[in-house]
Design an enzyme around this catalytic site. Structure first.
Site, PDB file in Angstrom:
ATOM      1  N   ARG A  91      35.439  46.791  38.624  1.00 31.05           N
ATOM      2  CA  ARG A  91      36.513  46.144  39.358  1.00 31.05           C
ATOM      3  C   ARG A  91      36.347  44.629  39.331  1.00 31.05           C
ATOM      4  O   ARG A  91      36.686  43.947  40.264  1.00 31.05           O
ATOM      5  CB  ARG A  91      36.545  46.647  40.810  1.00 31.05           C
ATOM      6  CG  ARG A  91      36.964  48.098  40.913  1.00 31.05           C
ATOM      7  CD  ARG A  91      37.248  48.469  42.350  1.00 31.05           C
ATOM      8  NE  ARG A  91      36.031  48.680  43.095  1.00 31.05           N
ATOM      9  CZ  ARG A  91      35.344  49.820  43.095  1.00 31.05           C
ATOM     10  NH1 ARG A  91      35.768  50.825  42.393  1.00 31.05           N
ATOM     11  NH2 ARG A  91      34.240  49.928  43.807  1.00 31.05           N
ATOM     12  N   THR A  92      35.782  44.124  38.245  1.00 28.31           N
ATOM     13  CA  THR A  92      35.653  42.670  38.146  1.00 28.31           C
ATOM     14  C   THR A  92      37.038  42.066  38.131  1.00 28.31           C
ATOM     15  O   THR A  92      37.946  42.574  37.509  1.00 28.31           O
ATOM     16  CB  THR A  92      34.970  42.289  36.826  1.00 28.31           C
ATOM     17  OG1 THR A  92      33.957  43.210  36.557  1.00 28.31           O
ATOM     18  CG2 THR A  92      34.407  40.902  36.907  1.00 28.31           C
ATOM     19  N   GLN A  93      37.156  40.987  38.862  1.00 30.12           N
ATOM     20  CA  GLN A  93      38.485  40.399  38.911  1.00 30.12           C
ATOM     21  C   GLN A  93      38.507  39.089  38.162  1.00 30.12           C
ATOM     22  O   GLN A  93      37.504  38.551  37.794  1.00 30.12           O
ATOM     23  CB  GLN A  93      38.868  40.085  40.344  1.00 30.12           C
ATOM     24  CG  GLN A  93      38.634  41.185  41.310  1.00 30.12           C
ATOM     25  CD  GLN A  93      38.446  40.605  42.685  1.00 30.12           C
ATOM     26  OE1 GLN A  93      38.009  39.473  42.832  1.00 30.12           O
ATOM     27  NE2 GLN A  93      38.778  41.366  43.690  1.00 30.12           N
ATOM     28  N   PHE A 194      30.539  45.115  42.447  1.00 32.42           N
ATOM     29  CA  PHE A 194      31.299  44.544  41.329  1.00 32.42           C
ATOM     30  C   PHE A 194      32.750  44.298  41.720  1.00 32.42           C
ATOM     31  O   PHE A 194      33.645  44.435  40.894  1.00 32.42           O
ATOM     32  CB  PHE A 194      31.235  45.458  40.095  1.00 32.42           C
ATOM     33  CG  PHE A 194      29.924  45.357  39.389  1.00 32.42           C
ATOM     34  CD1 PHE A 194      28.945  46.307  39.604  1.00 32.42           C
ATOM     35  CD2 PHE A 194      29.659  44.285  38.543  1.00 32.42           C
ATOM     36  CE1 PHE A 194      27.724  46.201  38.974  1.00 32.42           C
ATOM     37  CE2 PHE A 194      28.432  44.178  37.904  1.00 32.42           C
ATOM     38  CZ  PHE A 194      27.464  45.139  38.125  1.00 32.42           C
TER      39      PHE A 194
END
Lengths: 314, 275
Positions: A91-93, A194
Protein backbone atom coordinates in the site's frame (compact mmCIF):
# COMPACT_ATOMS: atom_id res chain seq x y z
CA UNK A 1 7.13 -1.93 -43.45
CA UNK A 2 8.23 -0.69 -40.16
CA UNK A 3 5.74 -0.09 -37.55
CA UNK A 4 6.31 2.53 -34.97
CA UNK A 5 4.35 1.90 -31.90
CA UNK A 6 4.15 4.90 -29.71
CA UNK A 7 2.88 5.09 -26.26
CA UNK A 8 2.89 7.83 -23.75
CA UNK A 9 3.05 8.03 -20.01
CA UNK A 10 1.93 11.09 -18.14
CA UNK A 11 0.86 9.71 -14.77
CA UNK A 12 -1.44 6.99 -13.52
CA UNK A 13 -4.33 6.15 -15.81
CA UNK A 14 -3.06 8.40 -18.54
CA UNK A 15 -1.82 5.81 -20.91
CA UNK A 16 -2.00 6.52 -24.56
CA UNK A 17 -1.36 3.96 -27.17
CA UNK A 18 -1.00 4.64 -30.81
CA UNK A 19 -0.32 2.16 -33.48
CA UNK A 20 1.28 3.85 -36.42
CA UNK A 21 1.06 1.79 -39.54
CA UNK A 22 3.37 3.96 -41.55
CA UNK A 23 7.07 4.22 -41.22
CA UNK A 24 9.85 6.60 -40.78
CA UNK A 25 8.48 10.04 -40.97
CA UNK A 26 8.23 12.50 -38.17
CA UNK A 27 5.54 11.40 -35.79
CA UNK A 28 3.84 14.71 -35.67
CA UNK A 29 3.17 14.49 -39.37
CA UNK A 30 1.25 11.23 -39.13
CA UNK A 31 -2.29 11.01 -37.99
CA UNK A 32 -2.04 8.46 -35.24
CA UNK A 33 -4.40 5.53 -35.01
CA UNK A 34 -5.59 4.92 -31.48
CA UNK A 35 -5.97 1.28 -30.55
CA UNK A 36 -7.31 -0.16 -27.31
CA UNK A 37 -6.02 -3.45 -25.93
CA UNK A 38 -6.60 -5.37 -22.72
CA UNK A 39 -3.88 -5.48 -20.09
CA UNK A 40 -3.00 -8.79 -18.45
CA UNK A 41 0.10 -9.80 -16.55
CA UNK A 42 0.63 -12.92 -18.61
CA UNK A 43 1.68 -11.80 -22.01
CA UNK A 44 -0.77 -13.86 -24.03
CA UNK A 45 -3.34 -11.21 -24.41
CA UNK A 46 -3.08 -7.62 -25.42
CA UNK A 47 -2.85 -4.31 -23.64
CA UNK A 48 -5.24 -1.64 -22.54
CA UNK A 49 -4.48 1.95 -23.17
CA UNK A 50 -6.65 4.59 -21.72
CA UNK A 51 -6.83 7.60 -23.90
CA UNK A 52 -6.18 10.86 -22.04
CA UNK A 53 -3.95 13.13 -24.04
CA UNK A 54 -1.39 12.94 -26.76
CA UNK A 55 1.75 14.39 -25.31
CA UNK A 56 5.32 13.19 -24.83
CA UNK A 57 5.61 10.33 -27.17
CA UNK A 58 8.00 7.60 -26.48
CA UNK A 59 8.92 5.31 -29.29
CA UNK A 60 9.58 1.64 -28.78
CA UNK A 61 10.98 1.19 -32.23
CA UNK A 62 10.54 -1.92 -34.37
CA UNK A 63 9.34 -4.93 -32.49
CA UNK A 64 7.19 -7.93 -33.03
CA UNK A 65 3.89 -7.65 -31.26
CA UNK A 66 4.88 -10.12 -28.51
CA UNK A 67 8.06 -8.29 -27.70
CA UNK A 68 6.20 -5.06 -27.78
CA UNK A 69 3.72 -6.40 -25.29
CA UNK A 70 6.47 -7.73 -23.03
CA UNK A 71 8.35 -4.48 -23.08
CA UNK A 72 5.26 -2.53 -22.40
CA UNK A 73 4.35 -4.83 -19.51
CA UNK A 74 7.70 -4.16 -17.95
CA UNK A 75 7.29 -0.49 -18.40
CA UNK A 76 3.87 -0.74 -16.80
CA UNK A 77 5.27 -2.55 -13.83
CA UNK A 78 8.05 -0.06 -13.55
CA UNK A 79 5.49 2.70 -13.15
CA UNK A 80 4.73 3.37 -9.56
CA UNK A 81 1.27 3.11 -8.11
CA UNK A 82 -0.01 0.29 -10.34
CA UNK A 83 -0.15 -3.20 -8.91
CA UNK A 84 -0.89 -6.34 -10.85
CA UNK A 85 -3.01 -9.24 -9.60
CA UNK A 86 -0.02 -11.48 -8.85
CA UNK A 87 2.04 -8.87 -7.04
CA UNK A 88 2.44 -9.06 -3.26
CA UNK A 89 0.09 -6.75 -1.41
CA UNK A 90 1.50 -3.31 -0.87
CA UNK A 91 0.00 0.00 0.00
CA UNK A 92 2.87 2.35 -0.70
CA UNK A 93 1.51 5.65 -1.70
CA UNK A 94 2.57 8.62 -3.69
CA UNK A 95 1.90 12.04 -2.31
CA UNK A 96 -0.38 14.06 -4.59
CA UNK A 97 -1.04 17.46 -3.08
CA UNK A 98 1.92 18.46 -0.96
CA UNK A 99 2.95 21.30 1.29
CA UNK A 100 6.55 22.40 1.53
CA UNK A 101 8.68 23.34 4.53
CA UNK A 102 7.62 24.22 8.07
CA UNK A 103 10.10 26.08 10.30
CA UNK A 104 9.76 26.49 14.05
CA UNK A 105 11.80 27.75 16.99
CA UNK A 106 11.59 28.21 20.75
CA UNK A 107 11.62 31.76 22.01
CA UNK A 108 11.32 33.43 25.38
CA UNK A 109 7.61 32.90 25.96
CA UNK A 110 6.90 29.82 23.87
CA UNK A 111 7.09 28.52 20.32
CA UNK A 112 6.98 30.30 16.96
CA UNK A 113 6.12 28.32 13.85
CA UNK A 114 5.94 29.43 10.21
CA UNK A 115 4.68 27.77 7.07
CA UNK A 116 3.54 29.03 3.71
CA UNK A 117 0.10 28.37 2.38
CA UNK A 118 0.91 26.50 -0.80
CA UNK A 119 -0.39 23.11 -1.87
CA UNK A 120 1.48 21.80 -4.90
CA UNK A 121 0.14 19.19 -7.27
CA UNK A 122 3.41 17.89 -8.62
CA UNK A 123 5.10 20.86 -10.19
CA UNK A 124 1.95 22.95 -10.33
CA UNK A 125 1.23 25.26 -7.44
CA UNK A 126 -2.42 24.33 -7.32
CA UNK A 127 -3.71 25.59 -3.98
CA UNK A 128 -2.62 28.83 -2.41
CA UNK A 129 -4.63 29.02 0.78
CA UNK A 130 -3.82 25.82 2.58
CA UNK A 131 -3.50 26.22 6.35
CA UNK A 132 -0.66 23.96 7.32
CA UNK A 133 -0.46 24.94 10.98
CA UNK A 134 -3.30 24.06 13.36
CA UNK A 135 -3.79 24.32 17.11
CA UNK A 136 -4.34 21.02 18.93
CA UNK A 137 -5.98 21.08 22.35
CA UNK A 138 -5.03 23.87 24.72
CA UNK A 139 -1.31 23.42 24.69
CA UNK A 140 0.00 22.56 21.24
CA UNK A 141 0.47 23.54 17.62
CA UNK A 142 0.89 21.06 14.78
CA UNK A 143 2.51 22.01 11.49
CA UNK A 144 2.83 19.59 8.59
CA UNK A 145 4.57 19.31 5.28
CA UNK A 146 3.90 16.57 2.76
CA UNK A 147 0.59 15.13 1.67
CA UNK A 148 -2.22 17.48 2.67
CA UNK A 149 -4.93 14.82 2.78
CA UNK A 150 -2.85 12.78 5.24
CA UNK A 151 -2.48 15.90 7.38
CA UNK A 152 -6.25 16.34 7.36
CA UNK A 153 -6.66 12.70 8.37
CA UNK A 154 -4.28 13.24 11.27
CA UNK A 155 -6.24 16.31 12.35
CA UNK A 156 -9.43 14.24 12.44
CA UNK A 157 -7.64 11.62 14.49
CA UNK A 158 -6.25 14.18 16.94
CA UNK A 159 -9.64 15.84 17.19
CA UNK A 160 -11.09 12.63 18.53
CA UNK A 161 -8.16 12.18 20.89
CA UNK A 162 -8.55 15.65 22.34
CA UNK A 163 -12.29 15.14 22.62
CA UNK A 164 -11.85 12.04 24.73
CA UNK A 165 -9.24 13.82 26.77
CA UNK A 166 -11.67 16.64 27.48
CA UNK A 167 -14.47 14.24 28.29
CA UNK A 168 -12.59 13.03 31.36
CA UNK A 169 -13.12 16.53 32.71
CA UNK A 170 -10.66 15.89 35.51
CA UNK A 171 -8.22 18.74 35.22
CA UNK A 172 -5.61 16.67 33.40
CA UNK A 173 -4.89 17.38 29.75
CA UNK A 174 -2.62 16.08 27.01
CA UNK A 175 0.38 18.34 26.62
CA UNK A 176 2.81 18.72 23.72
CA UNK A 177 5.09 15.96 24.98
CA UNK A 178 2.24 13.47 25.10
CA UNK A 179 1.01 14.47 21.64
CA UNK A 180 4.49 14.19 20.20
CA UNK A 181 4.85 10.70 21.58
CA UNK A 182 1.40 9.74 20.33
CA UNK A 183 2.14 11.01 16.82
CA UNK A 184 5.42 9.12 16.78
CA UNK A 185 3.56 5.90 17.57
CA UNK A 186 0.98 6.58 14.87
CA UNK A 187 3.56 7.39 12.19
CA UNK A 188 5.81 4.49 13.05
CA UNK A 189 2.99 1.96 13.10
CA UNK A 190 1.69 3.16 9.74
CA UNK A 191 5.15 2.87 8.25
CA UNK A 192 5.41 -0.67 9.53
CA UNK A 193 2.28 -1.53 7.59
CA UNK A 194 3.75 -0.02 4.42
CA UNK A 195 0.95 2.52 4.51
CA UNK A 196 2.61 5.71 5.71
CA UNK A 197 1.04 9.06 6.36
CA UNK A 198 3.21 11.02 3.99
CA UNK A 199 4.00 13.93 6.30
CA UNK A 200 6.79 15.51 8.26
CA UNK A 201 5.22 16.93 11.37
CA UNK A 202 6.32 19.70 13.69
CA UNK A 203 4.75 19.68 17.14
CA UNK A 204 5.31 22.61 19.49
CA UNK A 205 3.67 23.81 22.66
CA UNK A 206 3.88 25.11 26.19
CA UNK A 207 2.49 23.46 29.31
CA UNK A 208 3.03 24.47 32.91
CA UNK A 209 5.78 26.82 31.79
CA UNK A 210 7.67 24.09 29.96
CA UNK A 211 8.32 24.80 26.29
CA UNK A 212 8.43 21.79 23.97
CA UNK A 213 9.31 21.52 20.29
CA UNK A 214 9.69 18.29 18.36
CA UNK A 215 9.50 16.71 14.94
CA UNK A 216 8.20 13.40 13.58
CA UNK A 217 9.00 12.18 10.09
CA UNK A 218 6.86 9.90 7.96
CA UNK A 219 8.85 6.85 8.97
CA UNK A 220 8.57 7.62 12.65
CA UNK A 221 11.94 9.27 13.28
CA UNK A 222 11.34 11.71 16.10
CA UNK A 223 13.38 14.11 18.14
CA UNK A 224 13.14 17.26 20.20
CA UNK A 225 15.15 20.40 19.65
CA UNK A 226 15.18 24.17 20.12
CA UNK A 227 14.54 24.75 16.43
CA UNK A 228 13.27 22.35 13.78
CA UNK A 229 12.35 22.42 10.11
CA UNK A 230 10.96 20.02 7.54
CA UNK A 231 11.85 19.34 3.95
CA UNK A 232 13.90 22.06 2.31
CA UNK A 233 13.85 23.96 5.55
CA UNK A 234 16.33 21.42 6.90
CA UNK A 235 18.86 22.42 4.28
CA UNK A 236 18.16 26.12 3.93
CA UNK A 237 16.70 27.31 7.23
CA UNK A 238 18.45 25.27 9.90
CA UNK A 239 21.96 26.52 9.12
CA UNK A 240 20.65 30.04 9.65
CA UNK A 241 18.99 28.98 12.89
CA UNK A 242 22.11 27.22 14.11
CA UNK A 243 24.04 30.44 13.72
CA UNK A 244 21.52 32.95 14.90
CA UNK A 245 19.18 31.24 17.37
CA UNK A 246 19.79 31.77 21.06
CA UNK A 247 17.83 31.25 24.26
CA UNK A 248 15.32 33.91 25.25
CA UNK A 249 14.73 35.41 21.86
CA UNK A 250 12.12 38.12 22.09
CA UNK A 251 8.96 37.79 20.07
CA UNK A 252 10.08 40.39 17.52
CA UNK A 253 13.50 38.81 17.11
CA UNK A 254 11.94 35.38 16.74
CA UNK A 255 9.62 36.57 14.01
CA UNK A 256 12.47 38.34 12.24
CA UNK A 257 14.55 35.18 12.33
CA UNK A 258 11.70 33.07 11.00
CA UNK A 259 11.00 35.56 8.23
CA UNK A 260 14.64 35.46 7.26
CA UNK A 261 14.41 31.67 6.93
CA UNK A 262 11.15 31.84 5.02
CA UNK A 263 12.56 34.42 2.64
CA UNK A 264 15.48 32.16 1.73
CA UNK A 265 13.02 29.33 1.19
CA UNK A 266 10.87 31.56 -0.97
CA UNK A 267 13.82 32.43 -3.18
CA UNK A 268 15.21 28.96 -3.45
CA UNK A 269 12.40 26.39 -2.99
CA UNK A 270 10.39 26.05 -6.16
CA UNK A 271 7.30 24.87 -4.31
CA UNK A 272 7.20 27.83 -1.95
CA UNK A 273 4.58 30.54 -2.35
CA UNK A 274 4.78 34.07 -1.09
CA UNK A 275 1.90 33.79 1.33
CA UNK A 276 2.70 32.64 4.81
CA UNK A 277 1.36 32.42 8.31
CA UNK A 278 3.32 32.65 11.52
CA UNK A 279 1.84 30.95 14.57
CA UNK A 280 2.71 31.61 18.17
CA UNK A 281 1.91 29.54 21.22
CA UNK A 282 2.53 30.58 24.81
CA UNK A 283 1.15 29.62 28.19
CA UNK A 284 -1.77 31.96 27.53
CA UNK A 285 -2.80 30.41 24.24
CA UNK A 286 -2.40 30.21 20.50
CA UNK A 287 -2.40 32.87 17.81
CA UNK A 288 -2.09 32.19 14.11
CA UNK A 289 -1.43 35.31 12.08
CA UNK A 290 -3.39 36.34 9.05
CA UNK A 291 -1.66 35.36 5.82
CA UNK A 292 0.83 37.90 4.54
CA UNK A 293 3.58 38.15 1.96
CA UNK A 294 7.29 38.78 2.37
CA UNK A 295 9.02 41.58 0.57
CA UNK A 296 11.39 40.26 -2.05
CA UNK A 297 14.07 41.91 -4.09
CA UNK A 298 14.77 41.00 -7.65
CA UNK A 299 16.65 44.08 -8.80
CA UNK A 300 20.02 42.42 -9.16
CA UNK A 301 22.12 43.53 -12.09
CA UNK A 302 22.41 39.99 -13.32
CA UNK A 303 18.65 39.93 -13.71
CA UNK A 304 18.41 43.27 -15.49
CA UNK A 305 19.65 42.15 -18.84
CA UNK A 306 19.71 38.41 -18.63
CA UNK A 307 20.40 37.81 -22.30
CA UNK A 308 23.19 40.33 -22.54
CA UNK A 309 25.76 37.64 -23.07
CA UNK A 310 23.71 35.44 -25.37
CA UNK A 311 21.39 37.20 -27.73
CA UNK A 312 18.31 35.21 -28.62
CA UNK A 313 18.18 33.25 -25.40
CA UNK A 314 15.64 33.83 -22.69
CA UNK B 1 -27.04 -10.61 56.33
CA UNK B 2 -29.31 -13.54 55.72
CA UNK B 3 -29.43 -15.80 52.73
CA UNK B 4 -32.38 -15.14 50.49
CA UNK B 5 -33.66 -16.10 47.09
CA UNK B 6 -32.23 -13.07 45.31
CA UNK B 7 -28.62 -13.54 46.15
CA UNK B 8 -27.50 -16.35 43.88
CA UNK B 9 -26.77 -14.31 40.82
CA UNK B 10 -25.04 -11.00 40.38
CA UNK B 11 -27.55 -10.16 37.67
CA UNK B 12 -30.59 -10.53 39.93
CA UNK B 13 -32.06 -7.54 41.73
CA UNK B 14 -33.81 -7.97 45.01
CA UNK B 15 -37.25 -6.39 45.42
CA UNK B 16 -35.66 -3.79 47.66
CA UNK B 17 -33.37 -2.75 44.83
CA UNK B 18 -30.18 -4.39 46.05
CA UNK B 19 -27.62 -6.58 44.36
CA UNK B 20 -26.76 -9.00 47.09
CA UNK B 21 -23.79 -10.56 45.37
CA UNK B 22 -22.11 -7.18 45.24
CA UNK B 23 -22.86 -6.60 48.90
CA UNK B 24 -21.44 -9.99 49.78
CA UNK B 25 -18.33 -9.08 47.84
CA UNK B 26 -18.00 -6.01 50.01
CA UNK B 27 -18.22 -8.25 53.05
CA UNK B 28 -15.19 -10.10 51.74
CA UNK B 29 -13.24 -6.86 51.99
CA UNK B 30 -14.12 -6.61 55.66
CA UNK B 31 -12.64 -10.05 56.25
CA UNK B 32 -9.23 -9.11 54.96
CA UNK B 33 -6.56 -7.68 57.22
CA UNK B 34 -6.42 -3.96 57.58
CA UNK B 35 -5.00 -1.50 55.07
CA UNK B 36 -4.83 2.25 55.59
CA UNK B 37 -3.93 5.22 53.46
CA UNK B 38 -3.44 8.91 54.11
CA UNK B 39 -2.24 11.85 52.08
CA UNK B 40 -0.85 15.31 52.37
CA UNK B 41 -0.54 17.84 49.57
CA UNK B 42 2.68 16.27 48.33
CA UNK B 43 2.88 12.70 49.66
CA UNK B 44 0.68 9.66 50.10
CA UNK B 45 1.42 6.87 52.55
CA UNK B 46 -0.08 3.37 52.45
CA UNK B 47 0.20 0.89 55.25
CA UNK B 48 -1.14 -2.54 55.99
CA UNK B 49 -1.07 -5.30 58.55
CA UNK B 50 0.68 -8.34 57.22
CA UNK B 51 0.02 -11.43 59.22
CA UNK B 52 1.56 -14.65 58.08
CA UNK B 53 -0.44 -17.86 58.35
CA UNK B 54 2.16 -19.51 60.45
CA UNK B 55 5.67 -18.81 61.53
CA UNK B 56 6.94 -21.00 58.75
CA UNK B 57 5.32 -19.11 55.92
CA UNK B 58 6.02 -15.76 54.33
CA UNK B 59 3.67 -12.83 54.46
CA UNK B 60 0.86 -12.15 52.11
CA UNK B 61 1.80 -9.33 49.75
CA UNK B 62 -0.80 -6.61 50.07
CA UNK B 63 0.89 -3.52 48.71
CA UNK B 64 1.75 -3.39 45.01
CA UNK B 65 3.69 -0.87 43.02
CA UNK B 66 1.71 -0.07 39.90
CA UNK B 67 3.97 2.58 38.39
CA UNK B 68 6.55 5.05 39.62
CA UNK B 69 3.80 7.38 40.65
CA UNK B 70 1.01 4.97 41.67
CA UNK B 71 0.75 2.23 44.27
CA UNK B 72 -2.12 0.19 45.67
CA UNK B 73 -2.93 -1.52 48.97
CA UNK B 74 -5.56 -4.24 48.98
CA UNK B 75 -7.86 -5.89 51.48
CA UNK B 76 -9.99 -8.94 50.80
CA UNK B 77 -9.34 -11.70 48.30
CA UNK B 78 -5.69 -11.11 47.62
CA UNK B 79 -5.85 -13.23 44.47
CA UNK B 80 -8.37 -10.80 43.00
CA UNK B 81 -6.13 -8.00 44.16
CA UNK B 82 -3.19 -9.46 42.30
CA UNK B 83 -5.22 -9.72 39.09
CA UNK B 84 -6.38 -6.13 39.39
CA UNK B 85 -2.93 -4.77 40.10
CA UNK B 86 -1.65 -6.60 37.05
CA UNK B 87 -4.39 -4.86 35.05
CA UNK B 88 -3.43 -1.51 36.52
CA UNK B 89 0.23 -2.04 35.71
CA UNK B 90 -0.63 -2.92 32.17
CA UNK B 91 -2.81 0.19 31.75
CA UNK B 92 -0.07 2.41 33.13
CA UNK B 93 2.62 0.97 30.98
CA UNK B 94 0.53 1.19 27.81
CA UNK B 95 -0.26 4.83 28.50
CA UNK B 96 3.40 5.54 29.20
CA UNK B 97 4.41 3.88 25.97
CA UNK B 98 2.02 5.89 23.82
CA UNK B 99 2.26 9.26 25.57
CA UNK B 100 5.63 9.05 27.37
CA UNK B 101 3.85 10.45 30.37
CA UNK B 102 2.47 9.01 33.61
CA UNK B 103 -1.18 7.99 33.58
CA UNK B 104 -3.21 10.35 35.78
CA UNK B 105 -4.47 8.42 38.85
CA UNK B 106 -8.01 9.72 38.46
CA UNK B 107 -8.31 8.08 35.07
CA UNK B 108 -6.87 4.78 36.29
CA UNK B 109 -9.40 4.46 39.10
CA UNK B 110 -12.27 5.13 36.72
CA UNK B 111 -11.03 2.39 34.41
CA UNK B 112 -10.71 0.11 37.43
CA UNK B 113 -14.23 0.89 38.58
CA UNK B 114 -15.61 0.25 35.10
CA UNK B 115 -13.93 -3.13 35.11
CA UNK B 116 -16.07 -4.13 38.07
CA UNK B 117 -19.23 -3.78 36.05
CA UNK B 118 -19.18 -7.01 34.12
CA UNK B 119 -22.45 -8.89 34.41
CA UNK B 120 -21.00 -12.22 33.38
CA UNK B 121 -18.33 -12.22 36.05
CA UNK B 122 -18.52 -12.37 39.80
CA UNK B 123 -17.56 -9.09 41.43
CA UNK B 124 -13.95 -8.73 42.53
CA UNK B 125 -13.84 -9.42 46.25
CA UNK B 126 -11.16 -6.88 47.03
CA UNK B 127 -11.09 -3.27 48.16
CA UNK B 128 -8.27 -1.17 46.72
CA UNK B 129 -6.65 1.88 48.22
CA UNK B 130 -5.00 3.57 45.25
CA UNK B 131 -2.34 6.15 46.04
CA UNK B 132 -0.85 8.30 43.33
CA UNK B 133 0.44 11.60 42.07
CA UNK B 134 -0.57 13.58 39.05
CA UNK B 135 -0.19 17.15 37.90
CA UNK B 136 -2.93 18.20 40.27
CA UNK B 137 -1.15 16.87 43.34
CA UNK B 138 -1.38 13.81 45.60
CA UNK B 139 -4.46 11.58 45.56
CA UNK B 140 -5.85 8.69 47.55
CA UNK B 141 -8.81 6.75 46.18
CA UNK B 142 -10.78 3.82 47.47
CA UNK B 143 -12.19 1.42 44.86
CA UNK B 144 -14.79 -0.95 46.20
CA UNK B 145 -16.20 -4.14 44.65
CA UNK B 146 -19.44 -2.38 43.80
CA UNK B 147 -17.62 -0.32 41.18
CA UNK B 148 -17.80 2.88 43.20
CA UNK B 149 -14.76 4.93 43.95
CA UNK B 150 -14.19 7.86 46.25
CA UNK B 151 -11.35 10.18 46.94
CA UNK B 152 -10.15 10.42 50.50
CA UNK B 153 -7.85 12.43 52.69
CA UNK B 154 -7.36 9.29 54.76
CA UNK B 155 -9.10 5.93 54.92
CA UNK B 156 -8.86 2.42 56.34
CA UNK B 157 -10.35 -0.85 55.14
CA UNK B 158 -10.35 -4.45 56.30
CA UNK B 159 -10.87 -6.03 59.67
CA UNK B 160 -10.75 -3.76 62.72
CA UNK B 161 -10.36 -0.81 60.37
CA UNK B 162 -12.89 1.15 62.43
CA UNK B 163 -10.29 1.73 65.11
CA UNK B 164 -7.90 3.15 62.56
CA UNK B 165 -10.64 5.26 61.03
CA UNK B 166 -11.46 6.73 64.40
CA UNK B 167 -7.82 7.67 64.88
CA UNK B 168 -7.62 9.18 61.40
CA UNK B 169 -10.86 11.09 61.83
CA UNK B 170 -9.38 12.84 64.80
CA UNK B 171 -6.27 13.88 62.94
CA UNK B 172 -7.10 14.20 59.25
CA UNK B 173 -7.49 17.96 59.21
CA UNK B 174 -3.77 18.36 59.73
CA UNK B 175 -2.70 15.91 57.10
CA UNK B 176 -2.73 18.36 54.20
CA UNK B 177 0.16 20.27 55.68
CA UNK B 178 1.98 17.33 57.23
CA UNK B 179 5.56 16.56 56.46
CA UNK B 180 6.46 13.20 55.04
CA UNK B 181 7.74 11.94 58.38
CA UNK B 182 4.62 12.97 60.24
CA UNK B 183 2.51 11.28 57.65
CA UNK B 184 4.40 8.02 58.06
CA UNK B 185 4.14 8.31 61.80
CA UNK B 186 0.40 8.76 61.58
CA UNK B 187 0.19 5.75 59.31
CA UNK B 188 2.07 3.61 61.80
CA UNK B 189 -0.13 4.84 64.61
CA UNK B 190 -3.23 4.01 62.62
CA UNK B 191 -1.91 0.52 61.92
CA UNK B 192 -1.25 0.08 65.58
CA UNK B 193 -4.86 0.94 66.33
CA UNK B 194 -6.02 -2.04 64.33
CA UNK B 195 -3.74 -4.39 66.21
CA UNK B 196 -5.78 -4.13 69.38
CA UNK B 197 -2.99 -4.28 71.86
CA UNK B 198 -0.42 -6.27 69.98
CA UNK B 199 3.03 -4.85 69.68
CA UNK B 200 3.70 -2.98 66.52
CA UNK B 201 6.71 -4.55 64.85
CA UNK B 202 8.00 -4.12 61.33
CA UNK B 203 7.57 -7.84 60.79
CA UNK B 204 3.81 -7.58 60.86
CA UNK B 205 3.25 -4.38 58.95
CA UNK B 206 4.23 -2.86 55.62
CA UNK B 207 4.51 0.81 54.78
CA UNK B 208 4.88 2.41 51.36
CA UNK B 209 5.33 6.04 50.31
CA UNK B 210 4.94 8.04 47.14
CA UNK B 211 5.58 11.74 46.80
CA UNK B 212 6.71 14.61 44.64
CA UNK B 213 10.17 13.62 43.50
CA UNK B 214 9.92 10.30 45.30
CA UNK B 215 8.78 7.31 43.26
CA UNK B 216 6.46 4.80 44.90
CA UNK B 217 8.42 2.34 47.01
CA UNK B 218 7.82 0.02 49.93
CA UNK B 219 9.94 0.84 52.94
CA UNK B 220 12.10 -2.08 53.96
CA UNK B 221 11.74 -3.76 57.32
CA UNK B 222 14.72 -2.15 59.00
CA UNK B 223 13.64 1.34 58.03
CA UNK B 224 10.17 0.66 59.35
CA UNK B 225 11.50 -0.76 62.61
CA UNK B 226 13.76 2.24 63.05
CA UNK B 227 10.80 4.53 62.46
CA UNK B 228 8.68 2.62 64.94
CA UNK B 229 11.44 2.88 67.49
CA UNK B 230 12.13 6.52 66.86
CA UNK B 231 8.51 7.45 67.06
CA UNK B 232 8.29 5.28 70.17
CA UNK B 233 4.96 3.88 69.30
CA UNK B 234 5.77 0.20 69.55
CA UNK B 235 3.14 -0.55 72.15
CA UNK B 236 2.89 -1.46 75.77
CA UNK B 237 3.90 -5.13 76.12
CA UNK B 238 7.53 -4.28 75.78
CA UNK B 239 9.02 -0.81 75.79
CA UNK B 240 11.20 -0.04 72.79
CA UNK B 241 14.60 -1.64 73.21
CA UNK B 242 17.59 0.55 74.11
CA UNK B 243 17.61 4.24 73.49
CA UNK B 244 15.63 5.50 70.55
CA UNK B 245 17.46 6.78 67.48
CA UNK B 246 17.96 10.45 66.90
CA UNK B 247 14.35 11.03 66.24
CA UNK B 248 14.40 14.30 64.26
CA UNK B 249 11.10 16.09 64.37
CA UNK B 250 9.19 12.91 65.06
CA UNK B 251 10.60 12.10 68.46
CA UNK B 252 9.32 14.76 70.80
CA UNK B 253 6.07 15.02 68.95
CA UNK B 254 5.61 11.27 69.27
CA UNK B 255 6.15 11.36 72.99
CA UNK B 256 3.76 14.23 73.42
CA UNK B 257 1.24 12.71 71.09
CA UNK B 258 1.56 9.21 72.45
CA UNK B 259 1.28 10.33 76.04
CA UNK B 260 -1.81 12.38 75.47
CA UNK B 261 -3.63 9.88 73.32
CA UNK B 262 -2.71 6.42 74.34
CA UNK B 263 -0.68 6.70 77.49
CA UNK B 264 2.11 4.52 76.14
CA UNK B 265 5.27 6.44 76.97
CA UNK B 266 8.74 5.15 76.32
CA UNK B 267 9.94 5.18 79.91
CA UNK B 268 9.41 2.72 82.72
CA UNK B 269 6.11 2.21 84.46
CA UNK B 270 4.04 1.79 81.31
CA UNK B 271 0.30 1.99 81.71
CA UNK B 272 -1.92 -0.52 79.92
CA UNK B 273 -3.24 0.77 76.64
CA UNK B 274 -6.93 1.36 76.46
CA UNK B 275 -8.25 0.52 73.08
Amino acid sequence: MTRDIDCAWAGPWTWVGCLNKSSGKSRQAQAPTIVMFLVQQDTDTGLLFLFRNLTEFLSLGEHSSLNFITQLMESIQAKQGLVGPNDPIQRTQLPYVTGTSVVALKYKDGILMAADMGGSYGSTIRYKSVERIKPIGKHSLLGASGEISDFQELLRNLDELILYDNMWDDGNSLGPKELHSYLTRVMYNRRNKFDPLWNSLVLGGVKNGQKYLGMVSMIGVNFEDSHVATGFGNHLARPILRDEWHENLSYEDGVKLLEKCMRVLLYRDRSAVNKLQIAKITEEGTTISQPYALKTFWGFTAFQNPTAGAEGSW
Amino acid sequence: MFRNQYDTDVTTWSPAGRLFQVEYAMEAVKQGSAAIGLRSKTHVVLGCVNKANSELSSHQKKIFKVDDHIGVAIAGLTADGRVLSRYMRSECINYSYTYESPLPVGRLVVQLADKAQRSWKRPYGVGLLVAGLDEKGAHLYYNCPSGNYFEYQAFAIGSRSQAAKTYLERRFENFSESTREDLIKDALMAIRETLQGETLKSSICTVAVVGAGEPFHILDQETVQKLIDSFEIAGTEEGPAAAPDSAAEGGSAAEGGAASEQGAPADEGVAPMDI
